[in-house]
Design a protein around this motif. Structure first.
Motif, short mmCIF file in Angstrom:
data_model
loop_
_atom_site.label_atom_id
_atom_site.label_comp_id
_atom_site.label_asym_id
_atom_site.label_seq_id
_atom_site.Cartn_x
_atom_site.Cartn_y
_atom_site.Cartn_z
N ASN A 23 0.82 -1.22 0.00
CA ASN A 23 0.00 0.00 0.00
C ASN A 23 0.85 1.27 0.00
O ASN A 23 0.55 2.23 -0.71
N ILE A 24 1.91 1.29 0.78
CA ILE A 24 2.73 2.50 0.85
C ILE A 24 3.51 2.69 -0.45
O ILE A 24 3.70 3.82 -0.92
N GLU A 25 3.95 1.60 -1.07
CA GLU A 25 4.64 1.71 -2.36
C GLU A 25 3.68 2.26 -3.42
O GLU A 25 4.05 3.13 -4.21
N LEU A 26 2.44 1.78 -3.40
CA LEU A 26 1.43 2.30 -4.33
C LEU A 26 1.15 3.77 -4.08
O LEU A 26 1.03 4.56 -5.03
N ALA A 27 1.05 4.15 -2.83
CA ALA A 27 0.75 5.55 -2.48
C ALA A 27 1.87 6.47 -2.97
O ALA A 27 1.60 7.54 -3.53
N LEU A 28 3.11 6.07 -2.77
CA LEU A 28 4.23 6.89 -3.22
C LEU A 28 4.29 6.97 -4.74
O LEU A 28 4.58 8.03 -5.31
N ASN A 29 4.00 5.86 -5.40
CA ASN A 29 3.97 5.84 -6.86
C ASN A 29 2.87 6.77 -7.38
O ASN A 29 3.09 7.56 -8.30
N THR A 30 1.71 6.70 -6.77
CA THR A 30 0.60 7.56 -7.16
C THR A 30 0.94 9.03 -6.89
O THR A 30 0.63 9.90 -7.72
N LEU A 31 1.58 9.31 -5.76
CA LEU A 31 2.00 10.68 -5.45
C LEU A 31 2.91 11.23 -6.54
O LEU A 31 2.72 12.36 -7.01
N ALA A 32 3.88 10.44 -6.98
CA ALA A 32 4.79 10.88 -8.04
C ALA A 32 4.03 11.16 -9.34
O ALA A 32 4.25 12.18 -9.99
N GLU A 33 3.11 10.25 -9.70
CA GLU A 33 2.36 10.41 -10.94
C GLU A 33 1.44 11.63 -10.90
O GLU A 33 1.40 12.41 -11.86
N VAL A 34 0.71 11.79 -9.82
CA VAL A 34 -0.24 12.91 -9.70
C VAL A 34 0.51 14.24 -9.65
O VAL A 34 0.09 15.22 -10.28
#
Length: 106
Positions: A23-34
């Motif tokens: 979940n935290i890896e996904l959140a950080l990935n999404t943060l970078a993309e957004v």
């Protein structure tokens, strides 16, 4: 890490990397993309050079967030865990259907 390095770290070959992130890896990935998307919209980025710079800035934001999280936790949030390590298939012989109650028509 590059995508290839990240997949090797998780022991993935053909599996989708995003499907195997915590979940935290996904959140950080999404943060970078957004973040990169919003920067691109604000600056109206055009061409490969500007887009590459924008993507790097989005990654920098996520990298800073990751460093802050890791300093507070005291350990890395990048995990070698993959979906197969924590999602176990349901065995058909043990799966049971839930009772279905049909409401009587009035």
């Amino acid at each position: 890490m590059t995508t290839g390095e990240y997949k090797r770290h998780k022991g993935l070959t053909k599996e989708n990397l995003r499907d195997n992130m915590t979940n935290i890896e996904l959140a950080l990935n999404t943060l970078a993309e957004v973040t990169a998307t919003e920067i691109s919209r604000e600056r109206n980025s055009k061409g490969m050079a500007q887009t590459r710079k924008t993507a790097k800035e989005g990654g920098d934001v996520a990298r800073n967030a990751r460093a802050d999280i890791e300093s507070r936790l005291g350990h890395s949030v990048i995990s070698s865990a993959k979906a197969a390590d924590y999602i176990h298939p349901v065995e058909e012989t043990t799966a049971q259907e839930l009772p279905f109650e049909r409401k009587e028509e009035q």
